[in-house]
Design a protein around this motif. Structure first.
Motif, PDB file in Angstrom:
ATOM      1  N   PHE A 240      13.160   9.485 -23.135  1.00 56.63           N
ATOM      2  CA  PHE A 240      11.710   9.375 -23.203  1.00 56.63           C
ATOM      3  C   PHE A 240      11.118  10.743 -22.951  1.00 56.63           C
ATOM      4  O   PHE A 240      10.733  11.108 -21.853  1.00 56.63           O
ATOM      5  CB  PHE A 240      11.223   8.372 -22.148  1.00 56.63           C
ATOM      6  CG  PHE A 240       9.744   8.071 -22.233  1.00 56.63           C
ATOM      7  CD1 PHE A 240       9.277   7.181 -23.178  1.00 56.63           C
ATOM      8  CD2 PHE A 240       8.859   8.667 -21.360  1.00 56.63           C
ATOM      9  CE1 PHE A 240       7.933   6.880 -23.240  1.00 56.63           C
ATOM     10  CE2 PHE A 240       7.508   8.381 -21.414  1.00 56.63           C
ATOM     11  CZ  PHE A 240       7.037   7.483 -22.359  1.00 56.63           C
TER      12      PHE A 240
ATOM     13  N   ASN B  71      13.389   2.035 -18.313  1.00 55.46           N
ATOM     14  CA  ASN B  71      14.339   2.204 -19.418  1.00 55.46           C
ATOM     15  C   ASN B  71      15.784   2.158 -18.947  1.00 55.46           C
ATOM     16  O   ASN B  71      16.637   1.499 -19.548  1.00 55.46           O
ATOM     17  CB  ASN B  71      14.074   3.527 -20.136  1.00 55.46           C
ATOM     18  CG  ASN B  71      12.801   3.508 -20.943  1.00 55.46           C
ATOM     19  OD1 ASN B  71      12.312   2.451 -21.328  1.00 55.46           O
ATOM     20  ND2 ASN B  71      12.232   4.673 -21.196  1.00 55.46           N
TER      21      ASN B  71
ATOM     22  N   ARG C  19      16.560  -1.608 -20.060  1.00 57.98           N
ATOM     23  CA  ARG C  19      16.787  -1.527 -21.508  1.00 57.98           C
ATOM     24  C   ARG C  19      18.198  -1.083 -21.846  1.00 57.98           C
ATOM     25  O   ARG C  19      18.592  -1.104 -22.993  1.00 57.98           O
ATOM     26  CB  ARG C  19      15.774  -0.573 -22.135  1.00 57.98           C
ATOM     27  CG  ARG C  19      14.329  -0.995 -21.880  1.00 57.98           C
ATOM     28  CD  ARG C  19      13.346  -0.138 -22.629  1.00 57.98           C
ATOM     29  NE  ARG C  19      13.354  -0.414 -24.055  1.00 57.98           N
ATOM     30  CZ  ARG C  19      12.518   0.131 -24.925  1.00 57.98           C
ATOM     31  NH1 ARG C  19      11.633   1.008 -24.500  1.00 57.98           N
ATOM     32  NH2 ARG C  19      12.582  -0.162 -26.205  1.00 57.98           N
TER      33      ARG C  19
ATOM     34  N   GLN D  22       3.899   1.975 -20.971  1.00 68.31           N
ATOM     35  CA  GLN D  22       3.922   2.747 -22.211  1.00 68.31           C
ATOM     36  C   GLN D  22       2.532   3.247 -22.584  1.00 68.31           C
ATOM     37  O   GLN D  22       2.368   4.400 -22.989  1.00 68.31           O
ATOM     38  CB  GLN D  22       4.502   1.902 -23.344  1.00 68.31           C
ATOM     39  CG  GLN D  22       6.002   1.734 -23.291  1.00 68.31           C
ATOM     40  CD  GLN D  22       6.531   0.874 -24.422  1.00 68.31           C
ATOM     41  OE1 GLN D  22       5.828  -0.002 -24.932  1.00 68.31           O
ATOM     42  NE2 GLN D  22       7.760   1.104 -24.806  1.00 68.31           N
TER      43      GLN D  22
END
Length: 710
Positions: A8, A397, A401, A528
């Motif tokens: 990211f 994340n 994820r 986000q």
């Protein structure tokens, strides 16, 4: 391993000359686009030993560009035969090799050689992509995106890419166009690609050789890893891209890379062409601090927990080892990289060097007639304001994820992107269903990993960023994550084979696992949006910083930061000095045998007895270096590389293949933000080592005849 790092962070940028303090570009620094390679760079390449005409880099029928491929979106490969054979790294083919492996037929453990075309193994969701054309469309893009939001800019760029794709498809239906930002969004290039999706596994050595040294040696020198695998491109009967079919035939390219047995000497010219994924060498000092503390530190903390759990189960039985080997390798790779990068940032003093360079830009801005001046005070404030949200996003994340199967399914279900199994049925009867992959995961490992990730997130993220279900964990389970997960798994049907989730019945209200996924999705959306709003302002100032640097150093050639488009780097075969130690520029067969003898103490050095015998010979025939008289295994060059360059061909001055890039060295792991001409090195596997293993271990006579090394 230098596979593409997905993170990211901003992906595109630029650099002019030296990254920090120097005033002229070094020969071995730079990731240059091929279609507009500066004449000054080409002239320097010739001075150092490159002998091919300028056109043979990009534009001629035999151009090197035509032989190099994007390998499945995360690595690089090179075509080496008239029948479409592709060399890449073993770790680039790792997932494919692993997917074909079972306890009964473990190609990861035992290697694989397809003795006939019929034996070559097809692979789902793999491809190679040839770059056919590239051009600058900045003048078309900038007026269209001026004043637009991040989402509006993305929509405009997608629209332009789609229009260009429609245009090229009118000429050739197998082509498509990508539009990418270069130089921090100060320029935009359109690149035309042709994808081949029928890619088959042809040859791999056992993991003991393809990953020799394991995590012990990863990012280290000296290395002895035989890091290669071989695939073949298939096409339809008209030699055009086509989905997998038993009727497809080997692809016949117009050109391919010649493979050399001549080798190299210290100081020899070396050129690497590939798809470097992401560098941020133009990043401000505030961005470097952010990367170190927000990104790398987070990755280190979370993956240490994750890797310990995976290793515990993988060490217990072969099935878990096979099932989780790819996940472990991917996670461990940039876990170690992040540790090394942070170490280099501190030891080299990159942060302070960058501050000194920014002082020069401030002084130049004060006297320059230049409108887009960088507001360094604003940039500092913006990074400070974003840091808590970005940290939470990074933890999200890493924890949710990239972890357990349960969390993957929960997030996927909540994302609303799954296609119904019965799309023609009335809406109220439509449902989604997960594929039964229960043979690919261990339920006890999955529970432990889920509990550990939930707890890790809670321990490191401020309470205001915790998803709703954490309230239940605190009140009902008294923060006993193991108890919560046991209850969750017993009540949810997320992991049950054949379970149906009806679209119109709001599955998150009926299943606790789906409800958890909905809470995660809501939390992620908020994070986000906040991060994007803050990042837009930061990116604009970083873009101005890039533009200021290029304008201040306008007399120098410039190259953009890596963004997974094809790049060329060049340099020399060369060792390096660190402290009082000077490294050799290559390793030989004796050095790997010496390590094999230490396998009792270092399990990563364990290899089959056959391998030890093969590398203990006194005569290696045509694969032995004629100058040193040794069987050379791996070598160092000053080529400029990063993640995504794994599998990149390493060419000599005549454009002949002499190796495959597979790693960088520990002493320069901050090279993504700072190229250090003294320490930065590319580690490659000698192509003669590759061919020796194909010959003496694999007895792959048909492949060697096809490649025809000279």
């Amino acid at each position: 391993m230098i596979t593409l790092r997905k993170q990211f962070s901003k992906k595109a940028g630029a650099l002019a000359g030296l990254l920090l303090l120097a005033t002229s570009a070094l020969a071995d620094e730079g990731m240059w686009t091929l279609y507009n390679l500066p004449q000054a760079v080409y002239d320097k390449m010739q001075e150092e030993g490159f002998t091919l005409p300028y056109a043979d880099i990009y534009s001629s029928d035999n151009a090197i560009k035509n032989n190099v491929v994007n390998f499945s979106g995360y690595c690089t490969g090179v075509v080496v035969s008239p029948d479409g054979l592709v060399f890449t790294n073993h770790h680039c083919g790792f997932s494919a090799i692993n997917s074909h492996s079972t306890v009964e037929h473990d190609y990861m453990l035992n290697g694989f050689y397809a003795k006939t075309y019929a034996d070559e193994l097809p692979n789902d969701n793999m491809f190679v992509s040839f770059m056919r054309d590239q051009r600058d469309i900045t003048s078309k893009i900038l007026p269209l995106i001026a004043g637009k939001s991040i989402f509006q800019k993305a929509a405009v760029i997608d629209s332009v890419a789609n229009a260009l794709t429609d245009s090229v498809k009118a000429v050739d239906s197998t082509l498509h166009v990508d539009v990418d930002p270069f130089f921090e969004g100060n320029r935009y290039y359109a690149t035309t690609y042709q994808d081949f999706t029928d890619l088959r596994l042809v040859f791999t050595v056992p993991k003991s050789m393809g990953k020799f040294g394991g995590e012990t040696d990863n990012w280290m020198w000296p290395r002895q890893t035989c890091d290669f695998s071989v695939f073949r491109i298939y096409a339809d009967k008209n030699n055009r891209p086509a989905p997998y079919s038993k009727d497809n035939v080997p692809y016949h390219p117009k050109s391919w890379a010649p493979v050399s047995l001549e080798g190299y000497r210290e100081g020899s010219f070396s050129m690497t062409v590939g798809y470097p994924g992401s560098t941020e060498r133009y990043l401000s000092s505030y961005g470097i601090e952010d990367m170190k503390t927000t990104e790398n530190d987070t990755r280190i903390r979370v993956r240490a927990v994750k890797l310990a759990i995976l290793k515990k189960y993988m060490d217990r039985n072969e099935k878990d080892r096979i099932n989780y080997e790819n996940a472990f390798a991917n996670s461990a790779n940039y876990y170690k990289n992040s540790i090394g990068m942070n170490r280099c940032i501190d030891s080299i003093g990159i942060y302070h060097q960058k501050q000194a360079f920014e002082k020069r830009i401030r002084e130049w801005q004060d006297t320059a007639d230049y409108k887009e001046k960088v507001d360094f005070g604003l940039l500092k404030k913006l990074y400070a304001k974003r840091r808590p949200m970005k940290s939470a996003m990074f933890y999200f994340n890493e924890c949710f994820r990239r972890s357990s199967e349960f969390l993957r399914r929960a997030m996927l279900l909540a994302g609303g992107t799954m296609k119904p199994v019965n799309p023609t049925s009335p809406l109220k009867k439509q449902y989604v269903q997960f594929e039964d992959n229960s043979d690919k995961w261990n339920i006890e490992l999955d529970k432990e990993l889920t509990a550990a990730m939930l707890e890790t997130f809670a321990r490191n993220v401020p309470k205001q960023y915790l998803p709703v279900f954490y309230t239940e964990i605190r009140k009902k389970y008294l923060n006993n994550y193991k108890a919560y997960v046991e209850d969750l798994y017993s009540k949810s049907k997320l992991l049950r084979p054949g379970a149906k989730f009806h679209i119109v019945r709001c599955p998150e209200k009926l299943d606790p696992g789906a409800e958890l996924g909905a809470d995660l999705q809501s939390a992620m959306t908020v994070l986000q949006m906040v991060n994007l709003n803050q990042s837009k302002k930061i990116d604009e100032e970083e873009r101005k910083l890039c533009a200021a640097k290029m304008r201040m150093e306008q007399d120098l050639p410039h190259y953009s930061d890596a963004n997974f488009t094809m790049r060329l780097s060049y340099g020399q075969v060369k060792g390096y000095r660190i402290g009082n130690r000077v490294t050799n520029y290559y390793t030989d067969a004796k050095s790997i045998v010496d390590k094999m003898d230490r396998a009792t103490d270092v399990p990563d050095y364990k290899a089959e007895a056959e391998m030890r015998n093969l590398l203990s010979q006194s005569d290696f025939g045509r694969y032995q270096d004629k100058t040193t008289g040794k069987m050379q295994l791996c070598f160092l060059t000053t080529n400029d590389i990063t993640g995504g360059n794994s599998g990149s061909p390493m060419f000599d001055g005549k454009g002949r293949l002499i190796g495959l890039a597979f790693d960088g060295n520990w002493d320069s792991l901050a090279s993504d933000i700072n190229f250090d001409s003294v320490l930065s090195r590319c580690i490659g596997v000698d192509i003669r080592y590759v061919l020796y293993m194909m010959d003496k271990w694999g007895h792959a006579d048909r492949l060697l005849k096809e490649i025809n090394p000279q």
